[in-house]
Design an enzyme around this catalytic site. Structure first.
Site, PDB file in Angstrom:
ATOM      1  N   ARG A 212       7.920  10.669   2.457  1.00  0.00           N
ATOM      2  CA  ARG A 212       6.891  10.179   1.514  1.00  0.00           C
ATOM      3  C   ARG A 212       6.269  11.386   0.844  1.00  0.00           C
ATOM      4  O   ARG A 212       5.954  12.371   1.512  1.00  0.00           O
ATOM      5  CB  ARG A 212       5.800   9.368   2.226  1.00  0.00           C
ATOM      6  CG  ARG A 212       4.826   8.724   1.200  1.00  0.00           C
ATOM      7  CD  ARG A 212       3.959   7.645   1.834  1.00  0.00           C
ATOM      8  NE  ARG A 212       4.754   6.852   2.745  1.00  0.00           N
ATOM      9  CZ  ARG A 212       4.264   6.215   3.803  1.00  0.00           C
ATOM     10  NH1 ARG A 212       2.978   6.251   4.060  1.00  0.00           N
ATOM     11  NH2 ARG A 212       5.073   5.539   4.612  1.00  0.00           N
TER      12      ARG A 212
ATOM     13  N   SER B  14     -12.101   0.753 -44.522  1.00  0.00           N
ATOM     14  CA  SER B  14     -12.558   2.123 -44.343  1.00  0.00           C
ATOM     15  C   SER B  14     -14.076   2.123 -44.348  1.00  0.00           C
ATOM     16  O   SER B  14     -14.693   1.354 -45.092  1.00  0.00           O
ATOM     17  CB  SER B  14     -12.019   2.974 -45.495  1.00  0.00           C
ATOM     18  OG  SER B  14     -12.842   4.088 -45.722  1.00  0.00           O
TER      19      SER B  14
END
Lengths: 454, 454, 454, 454
Positions: free
Chosen positions: A308, A269
């Site tokens: 498509r 930390s």
């Protein structure tokens, strides 16, 4: 930074632009070869095209810039490739193919590598879980439902459940891999019109060149295979997250049943020197969230127009690689989290004992049920439990002191009722079943690996 | 490649690792300054820290690699920064802060730039829509519901609806921008314990340094502001997609009401020389799908544990930048799609006429309703419409030939009933309202810009 | 069953078919009134239509069945309504309106009631949080990051963070409520063509009748307001889930810092008499997941075609009511979870002490930093922490025994460094700020309530 | 209303509370029988319990109300069931089981019926597609990419692609069905501790009673099978939406290639008598959006804690039934849309011709490529195409008039190049392949049906 935190270097490489271009060129080369073999284009042209495909590196950055304008990477790539092919052969580059043929086939080739990376890590996770299951077969701990202690289990059973989950994921992924690696070749509207008669034959040869399967039809706008891949990865990460969640919860300060071997630079930390954060499991959970978020994008992208799509297909270009990267991160992080895990067996036992026997309430109920039937036994134990809570004594002392109970259970029976190791039911058998299933999965892996070696 | 196809270069830059690190350093510098001003650290230390923050470039690649191990970018960055600060001052780097303070504040600074990029493009879209609304105020076209021609509208009205939609999005984004740009400063558990008495005063000064607002409390695990940003971008792209969808549909070969000015290298096909694909609108729609997919990840990530989350927060690191990038792509692509649009007014009129007057059925119904009431008029017109369909004649001829109708409507009234331009209701007023609202939005922009110039 | 488990009876009622039909009839009645006032239809017709709308109940089941066939509830409803109107007036039912006008306006009216139900419960949650914040202002507990104990906080601070989060949500919801309650009226293609000249005036009167605002234009296919509502509810539940998660985690057997007042039939186990499950918080979390899942459906549904959408709009009919119901369940369940919460202050203190002072490492670092600077102090404390872990002693004993430390800190200073209540930084001020903001929110509620009473 | 519009009556029935309770009772009865056969409980008790399970109807509404309080339906149901069992046998109700055993097994039984409903409708869709593919094998129409006409295809090819997509979905669903229908039985923490030695044997007998498979271990918190079901339905609806999208687009006024047989009350407009809306396809698309939205809820719900989850599991209770209902609606609506479709072959041909031969540009390119090579041929045709656009003539006339072309192609070759039916490539073969695959799928259905009849 995301690619570093929420991917693995190898998966990032598989889905890089470089890698995509290399595979599109593999498609173009294989196409030329296949079309030459079926007489669609001259053999010499195929040679020239293959040479150009394997020639010096293409300018990835510039191709990608053009792709943004063209709306597809295939157009600039085919143009540049054509420029590199000399003379007559130039005419036959990309013959009969459409942009999507090259892009989709390249994607399938990328997915193949992606699957293999994932499977290797999954086997490593399974292996670690198998070891934990065997080693901690008789290590008692609290089973918890809705995060409340419920009944004793062993850590081996928990690991066996993780293992069976991962084994199933491996099988599922292998099946999906086997079903979805198909070539794409249809030409501009999926008819192979520009190839003439030999379209299907050329497709078969193309597939052989690339070691892919042949679909019944081109699948430009039928994206169920892609959807299936996405769905399988979604299920995969959901399962992994179950394991990572357990790790995070067991690592809580107040639970402390798992810890992690310390690695410099990892899990510290910036403010708190005493902290050791469960970084791998945490990052796995973050990656899972990202991966699950990619799934509906791909499922929703299946809603495609005509031959498509305008949007749904293009979204895949980002979402599917992202899904593989996020999944890879989840798998790799969980692999590390499991590999580095330290099992705190004493803490497990201490937590089990901390509830003053309350967790053995069912065992006591079962012991009493022989005499009272389940409903009355349940009610009696509930009364004792409440008495224990109110008086802040433990259930065991209350039970031992209860005359009604002493009339039914001997001291030995009471001891037994409060010993977690005597109340594990089919735990051993369950562990055996998970290990056996895993051995099958691991064994069939060798075959799969050799198959894909051709 | 995704960053090129589904982002803009400027948005990619805002959310790059370089940019993130620069902003984290801005936080560290401002923090030192603020703490010096409140007497928490010495003034000389603040000077030294600020100098180090503004010094030569940091090694981004190496920091990012360490971040993957540490699980946060702040830890390696603070370490490297501390190394750069000489002597006593070294002690005061990152004083009282936690990793998340630096990361979140940097994120807020990145979001601010992100908002401004989006707002600029949105104003450009609005401006283009305003021009179309004014110019095509009286250009009739078919209004379509469920993709069926319904009633005549004008293209100006369609553009006005786009415009009002975009104007609302601009207002919404400005409000969210105003509400969410708050500093993060709480220390390891959100108490500012390490700062001592002056925590809130230091926070205020820190906010002034960075031109951010001050929240009531640190918000490490309360991510509603981030959620609100994500939600606003989700609503934004959903709205943009409505416009892009209209563009794609109007550009269909068979509709042809919009086309696009040709740009070399854009919208062509690798196989089909005659094709002109609606690339910008298509890519906008793809980007929208991606952006919407990011939103639930961030909302789901709000489910956070205690004072700092294990997973939900970290997922933001990828998802929020991705959301800004995808949104930027959607906005920029739609801006280009609208800017390059060519309105085919003749085709609009031809499509309107193609249904043989069927689209004027309601106008005829209304004209007849004066005599028959709506229900009977509706039924009569429905009968005529079916007759027209069966006999393959147009509704107008059928109507003109119908005795019952001729008894009620004069030839002039019939002409009127079949003229789209006479059946536009409040179209003009609606266009005016949208333009007026846009002018307000555009005007308040100048103020906003000047405000943010300080 | 879902409607019972993942909704509230009142919210289910608001979004029932009965309620929807009642509001559609309110629209039709108000429309007739407004059109009569602007001379579009005769006053007598409006009276007749209003009477029919308010007449005996409609056959909901049969209407809904027809709606499935027609694809919209408006068509059968308008038909049945028209049948109920006698004579001439029949002609003027639904005059100039389209199905979507009735359905959308009804939805807006339902949303208004939905907002008010949510706001009432949110105020109850806020009130409970405010009480907890005040009452436990000085109740020390562990602050936890990544589920590891980090630093002491107080339970009052945690409650204050919950409170501020809820206060912001209330404000946000009020703003969204104020912005999104607009009437829908545009006719078949959004031009109000069938109404003639007075379209906008009729819209204004219609809005007055229904106490709604007037939009600049009809918004049939521009769903950003609906998207904004969905997004706001998504942000809301994400925030609530943060609180519910804390409750579930604090209720874990091994943490035990919150418990729940026992209610017969609630939270028991079918197998385990000793268990008390955190049912309300659990069900709140389930409802949150469901609610967040509804959000992207609505955002994605914003992708709409032309003047009325084919799919995206219709999906709202299910998703938006579901979102309100799920949100209502989350809010109500969290309200009950908070209301019934028992704060175990002794357990909080015990957990804080259980880490042997490790959680006070930062306090010790800060105390030492005055002498050593932060980096050296941090390193010294890290060394001590590791020594404590290895030797299984507590940090405090190690620190007291360390000569270097004793040279710098007096016994009193050491005591102070290890007392959680002396290391709470701005905790008090933060609680005050949250309470003050809540008082503003609560106060402005009275005004809002009286405003909406008209 | 949602259940009527976005479900089917039969699927709604399968997932009703009545149906769930009936299946939970089937579990309890089968459990008693299995435990009696393994000697865990007396045979007489099993008889009594079975009788009670099959006795008069339970009060569903009251059970559901209690479930909301208890947080699970099992607790009140087991209580009521126990009350109905007389004497000694009462003791053995629900012996060794936990709530989740009953709820999950009931869910699996519901899913089985759900799968069968879906599969029946999917076969109907496939059958309709097969007919269309065969019948319209040689019906030319425009193939469209990005919604622009690209190349000729036949409607039969389009239907064959739909068909192959649906065939794959059927196979996929059957596989998932085969893999996921497993019994759940583990007791309170998944050890079967309360059953004693014979836990696995009892599980096997229980599974036989219910015709379900036996998992290696209980799967209370390992929800990958549920995730797989959800994922498969997500893929399924995504595929269906592709077909529904095509239908909606082909039904556009300006395209008109599909229409629908008119049904009274269906697809009309409340305002517009001439309109015929594509209601079934539209509602299918709406249902798809809802279904896809359910998938990530279930995948995200897989993130489960320990031996039973607090939130993720409970969310399934709503999301999975909703997913089945939404999927059923999508399937049924698409079935109706396809069944009622009218193919407008003349309009297809007219649209193909409308582009003045531009769609045959590739055919011309291929014809010329024999002489010029593909790149030069492509460039020549592009020049001609632009010339055609500028001069507003058709490509064919331009080509015929071009000397360079006439020098290469005979009049006959030119005719051929502009005849769509000569430029269909492998269309016929593709249709054959799709039909053959479908026949396999349909054939294996008979077996599946007979298997499930036992």
């Amino acid at each position: 930074m995301s690619d570093d935190l929420f991917s693995t270097p190898r998966m990032t490489a598989v889905f890089s632009s470089e890698s995509q271009i290399r595979r599109m060129l593999a498609f173009e080369a294989a196409l030329a070869r296949a079309e030459a073999q079926t007489g669609v284009i001259p053999l010499a042209a195929a040679d020239a095209i293959e040479n150009a495909c394997r020639g010096e590196a293409f300018d990835v950055a510039s191709l990608v810039r053009e792709a943004a304008l063209a709306g597809t990477l295939a157009i600039p790539l085919v143009r540049v490739l054509t420029e590199r092919v000399a003379g007559e052969a130039k005419r036959y580059v990309h013959w009969g193919a459409t942009s999507q043929d090259a892009i989709d086939t390249a994607l399938v080739l990328q997915m193949r590598d992606g699957f293999d990376l994932l499977l290797a890590d999954l086997l490593a996770i399974a292996d670690a879980c198998a070891n934990l299951a065997e080693r901690h077969r008789r290590t008692p701990m609290a089973g918890r439902t809705l995060l409340q202690q419920a009944l004793p289990i062993t850590f081996g059973l928990k690991a066996a459940r993780w293992l069976d989950l991962v084994s199933r994921q491996i099988q599922r992924l292998r099946e999906v891999r086997g079903r979805t690696l198909v070539v794409q070749f249809g030409g501009a509207a999926g008819t192979l019109a520009a190839v003439g008669e030999g379209g299907i034959r050329a497709t078969e040869l193309l597939a052989v060149e690339l070691d892919l399967a042949v679909p019944n039809l081109p699948w430009h706008a039928e994206r169920d295979r892609i959807g299936e891949v996405a769905a399988a990865l979604g299920v995969l990460v959901g399962g992994l997250a179950k394991i990572a969640t357990d790790v995070v919860l067991l690592r809580q300060t107040e639970v402390g049943e798992l810890t992690e071997t310390a690695v410099p630079g990892k899990g510290g930390s910036s403010a708190l020197p005493h902290k050791r954060n469960p970084i791998d499991a945490t990052m796995a959970l973050a990656a899972v969230r990202l991966a699950i978020g990619d799934v509906p994008v791909i499922l929703g992208g299946m809603i495609q127009e005509h031959e498509r799509a305008a949007g749904g297909w293009q979204a895949e270009w980002d979402a599917l690689p992202a899904l593989f990267r996020h999944t890879a991160a989840a798998v790799a992080r969980l692999r590390d989290a499991i590999a580095g895990v330290v099992v705190e067996t004493e803490r497990m036992r201490a937590n089990l004992d901390a509830t003053g026997g309350a967790i053995m309430a069912e065992a006591l109920t079962v012991a009493l049920a022989v005499h009272l039937g389940r409903p009355d036994a349940y009610r009696l134990v509930q009364t004792l439990t409440e008495r224990a809570q109110i008086s802040d004594t433990d259930l065991r002392s209350i039970a031992v002191a209860d005359e009604q109970i002493r009339a039914m259970l001997s001291a030995e029976e009471l001891d037994r009722a409060f010993d977690p190791l005597t109340y594990l039911g089919s735990t051993d058998a369950f562990i055996d079943r998970a290990l056996a299933a895993y051995r099958d999965v691991a064994a069939s892996n060798t075959n799969a690996a050799s198959r894909s070696d051709r």
